[in-house]
Design an enzyme around this catalytic site. Structure first.
Site, PDB file in Angstrom:
ATOM      1  N   LYS A 120      43.581  39.860  46.044  1.00 57.90           N
ATOM      2  CA  LYS A 120      45.032  39.766  45.850  1.00 57.90           C
ATOM      3  C   LYS A 120      45.772  40.915  46.537  1.00 57.90           C
ATOM      4  O   LYS A 120      46.937  40.784  46.876  1.00 57.90           O
ATOM      5  CB  LYS A 120      45.357  39.688  44.370  1.00 57.90           C
ATOM      6  CG  LYS A 120      44.773  38.406  43.766  1.00 57.90           C
ATOM      7  CD  LYS A 120      45.437  37.967  42.512  1.00 57.90           C
ATOM      8  CE  LYS A 120      45.021  36.552  42.137  1.00 57.90           C
ATOM      9  NZ  LYS A 120      43.564  36.356  41.990  1.00 57.90           N
TER      10      LYS A 120
HETATM   11  C1  LIG Z   1      42.916  35.142  42.077  1.00 59.87           C
HETATM   12  C2  LIG Z   1      41.457  35.099  42.343  1.00 59.87           C
HETATM   13  C3  LIG Z   1      40.812  33.911  42.768  1.00 59.87           C
HETATM   14  C4  LIG Z   1      41.551  32.590  42.900  1.00 59.87           C
HETATM   15  O1  LIG Z   1      42.417  32.556  44.008  1.00 59.87           O
HETATM   16  P1  LIG Z   1      43.554  31.435  44.133  1.00 59.87           P
HETATM   17  O2  LIG Z   1      44.362  31.860  45.304  1.00 59.87           O
HETATM   18  O3  LIG Z   1      44.338  31.503  42.847  1.00 59.87           O
HETATM   19  O4  LIG Z   1      42.894  30.123  44.321  1.00 59.87           O
HETATM   20  C5  LIG Z   1      39.468  33.964  43.058  1.00 59.87           C
HETATM   21  N1  LIG Z   1      38.763  35.109  42.903  1.00 59.87           N
HETATM   22  C6  LIG Z   1      39.332  36.263  42.499  1.00 59.87           C
HETATM   23  C7  LIG Z   1      38.498  37.469  42.326  1.00 59.87           C
HETATM   24  C8  LIG Z   1      40.707  36.302  42.208  1.00 59.87           C
HETATM   25  O5  LIG Z   1      41.279  37.458  41.796  1.00 59.87           O
END
Ligand SMILES: *Cc1c(COP(=O)(O)O)cnc(C)c1O
Length: 474
Positions: A120
């Site tokens: 993120k």
């Molecule tokens: C947020 C997250 C996801 C999922 O990603 P999306 O964009 O919501 O599909 C997968 N793995 C981790 C570690 C995350 O923080």
């Protein structure tokens, strides 16, 4: 470049106008009126670019209301080896998203080298700089209100810390996050970061955020905003690393690659879809879910059926029951028919489901190059163990879900790139169970849990949260 709503009833807006907002006024999501497409010559020129140059090449085609020099400066400030410094052994931090090769044709793309060790940060760090830039121009203020069960809250706080005109009020449950995740957030001493620890569970935190946001008068008076996963700038920023990975894994633009993506809200996969629409030769986008398999069910059967309950799993950042970015993908699948989207999501929002087999739309999914699968706790543990034994590489439980499903769809001669969405250090329990050891962690974070913490513990009470915001929103 104008942006239009997937539901067709909201005004068209420019990039800067949708930057700070959430849903469009008609309840839809903003998408570009048309995807810009790179020519073969442009893709050839991009092959030699570093991350910052690529980010500018991609984002300048999607952002045309910020002067090019300013956009370039924001990108240059964001994607540095200093910000994405937690590269693992054998990874070059200057690559920003280093590609690790497990064996010929099988790669892991390290997206989690930023400040909070999850992918993120890739988009959120840029968002923080974009927000500050736009608020500076308008002399605006923004109070970001959110609820987190782990990765999103810390990524938002590290992106917004110390930013002019911005404060963050992040609600987190007293129990449910790992000690590492708690320490990541609560150890931030910045004056504009407010950690509100709620005596309750995550759902209560989320309900409070909804209740405050539904008080439109309060929301407007105190400049309340969000940084949720439907934010267009986040999705757009994520499409850059698909280009970076493609050029790193291939030698010529005649080759195709497939990506496997651990998925929850469909933001990451949606970014891959956008990269493909912009001309990147992607063969398959493989959607990997955990036990919360609403997306896997759709890609297998054509039925989209959000669940009333979310299961709590050992890949918690993928524990979602409704994939908020999915509407952007279905909009393109349905030939950008906004009336169709209104009718499909009308059914979903009244607690129902839809079936795209009914009108033949589902037949187009295979043609678009999509695949999916799901993973269980046992699969996850097994994959962490196998990858460690075979390649000497430690992966986190979310990345393990991606690898497990990706390998099920691997094709001879087509490089497979699995997205690493978090570092194992964030999920000690799963690593201990799989490998019997503590996960490796960046030396700088060795004593994170021992640092002083700044948090405000309070009851799950909407009025108390509002009072806190009024007292601290300036
Ligand atoms: C947020 C997250 C996801 C999922 O990603 P999306 O964009 O919501 O599909 C997968 N793995 C981790 C570690 C995350 O923080």
């Amino acid at each position: 470049m104008n942006y239009l709503s997937t539901r067709g009833l909201a005004p068209q807006l420019r990039f800067s106008e949708i930057l700070l907002g959430g849903l469009a006024s008609d309840g839809g999501l903003y998408v570009p009126e048309a995807y810009p497409r790179f020519s073969a010559a442009e893709l050839d020129a991009m092959r030699g670019m570093n991350y910052r140059e690529l980010a500018f090449a991609v984002l300048s085609r999607l952002v045309d209301d910020i002067p090019a020099d300013d956009l370039r400066a924001l990108i240059d400030k964001t994607y540095t080896a200093e910000v994405y410094r937690y590269a693992g052994p054998g990874e070059n931090a200057a690559d920003i998203t280093p590609l690790k090769t497990l064996e010929p044709g099988l790669h892991v793309l390290a997206l989690s080298n930023g400040p909070t060790l999850a992918f993120k940060d890739m988009a959120m760090q840029l968002l923080g700089n974009l927000f500050e830039y736009v608020l500076d121009k308008t002399h605006g203020e923004l109070n970001i209100l959110g609820a987190t069960s782990g990765d999103t809250g810390s990524a938002a706080e590290y992106a917004m810390r110390g930013k002019r005109g911005i404060r963050v009020f992040m609600l987190s449950p007293e129990h449910g996050m790992t000690r590492f995740q708690q320490a990541q957030m609560y150890a931030l001493a910045d004056a504009n970061i407010h950690n509100l620890v709620i005596r309750g569970v995550f759902d209560q935190c989320q309900d409070i955020v909804k209740a405050v946001s539904n008080d439109l008068e309060f929301k407007a008076r105190h400049h309340i905003g969000a940084v949720n996963s439907i934010n267009w700038a986040r999705v757009a920023a994520q499409s850059v690393y698909y280009f970076k990975a493609y050029f790193a894994a291939t030698r010529s633009n005649d080759e195709e690659v497939s990506f496997s993506v651990p998925s929850g809200n469909f933001g990451n996969v949606c970014a891959g879809h956008i990269a493909r629409q912009m001309g990147l030769p992607i063969r398959k986008l493989i959607v990997a879910t955990n036990e919360n398999d609403v997306l896997d069910e759709f890609f297998r059967t054509g039925v989209y059926r959000p669940r009333p309950e979310t299961k709590h799993t050992s890949s918690p950042s993928m524990d979602i029951s409704k994939a908020s970015n999915f509407e952007r993908f279905v909009f393109d699948l349905a030939g950008r028919d906004a009336a169709k989207i209104r009718s499909l999501w009308g059914a979903v929002e009244s607690g129902g489901s839809f079936d795209l087999k009914d009108d033949g739309l589902f037949d187009r999914v295979a043609g678009l190059g999509m695949a999916s699968g799901s993973s269980s706790h046992a699969n996850r543990i097994d994959t962490i163990r196998t990858v460690h034994q075979r390649y000497g590489v430690m992966i986190d439980p979310h990345t393990a879900d991606g690898l497990k499903v990706g390998l099920e769809h691997r094709e001879a001669g087509v490089p497979l790139i699995c997205m690493e969405t978090a570092q194992p250090a964030k999920f000690e329990d799963a690593i201990r169970e799989a490998l019997g050891v503590e996960p490796v962690r960046p030396a700088e974070l060795a004593d994170l849990e021992a640092q002083p913490q700044k948090k405000h513990v309070m009851d799950a009470d909407v009025e108390a949260v509002k009072r806190y915001i009024v007292a601290h929103a300036g």
